[in-house]
Scaffold this active site. Sequence first.
Site, PDB file in Angstrom:
ATOM      1  N   ASP A  45       0.837  -1.196   0.000  1.00 23.35           N
ATOM      2  CA  ASP A  45       0.000   0.000   0.000  1.00 23.35           C
ATOM      3  C   ASP A  45       0.874   1.248   0.000  1.00 23.35           C
ATOM      4  O   ASP A  45       0.640   2.179  -0.762  1.00 23.35           O
ATOM      5  CB  ASP A  45      -0.932   0.001   1.204  1.00 23.35           C
ATOM      6  CG  ASP A  45      -1.788   1.246   1.267  1.00 23.35           C
ATOM      7  OD1 ASP A  45      -2.150   1.773   0.196  1.00 23.35           O
ATOM      8  OD2 ASP A  45      -2.110   1.694   2.378  1.00 23.35           O
ATOM      9  N   ASP A  70      -7.426  -1.221   0.370  1.00 25.99           N
ATOM     10  CA  ASP A  70      -7.078  -1.017   1.784  1.00 25.99           C
ATOM     11  C   ASP A  70      -8.234  -1.409   2.693  1.00 25.99           C
ATOM     12  O   ASP A  70      -8.055  -2.147   3.661  1.00 25.99           O
ATOM     13  CB  ASP A  70      -6.739   0.453   2.050  1.00 25.99           C
ATOM     14  CG  ASP A  70      -5.546   0.935   1.262  1.00 25.99           C
ATOM     15  OD1 ASP A  70      -4.794   0.096   0.741  1.00 25.99           O
ATOM     16  OD2 ASP A  70      -5.383   2.165   1.166  1.00 25.99           O
TER      17      ASP A  70
END
Length: 188
Positions: A45, A70
């Site tokens: 991420d 996410d």
Amino acid sequence: MWTVPNLITMFRVVLIPVFVVVYFLDWRWAHELGAFIFWLAAITDWFDGYLARKLQQSTPFGAFLDPVADKLIVAAALLMITHSYATLWITAPAIVLLVREIYVSALREWMGSQGVREEVKVSFVGKAKTTAQMLALIGLLSGLEYFMGWPIYWVTLGYILLYIAAVLSLWSMCIYTSAAWKHLSGKG
């Protein structure tokens, strides 16, 4: 669409079912390996965002998929720890974190529809919440208190960080609501 950052984000989405399946396998190190896969997703991420900026490869698809990826993996992890620990002390902060994610996502979507999404951009408190939340989940997913006979207290640290994340979560939700209030109340 097929930029390096987008491919990394898609890889993170693919990791979600792998993470869930591995975590629940009847292996001695299944929880630790599941926590490692979650950690890998958390690192990707950061990495995909960095590459998107560095390589100037930001795309509308990436801007959409990154926060979705996410939220999906974090929601899966929160559900998994509530199942594994089956205690109010994990379930309560997990619910706070999930409710906040849904609320802030809806708020940002609504603000975007009003053309003022920038007013609810990610804050430092939101970033601190994410860091505490990710570290808490890694610790709680791993279930490790000892490694090779040495105390490391990952679970204990996970509990503490989960509560810190829950407090920061509520705080950031208040910050975002305050920033959006003039638009929500019709005075903006």
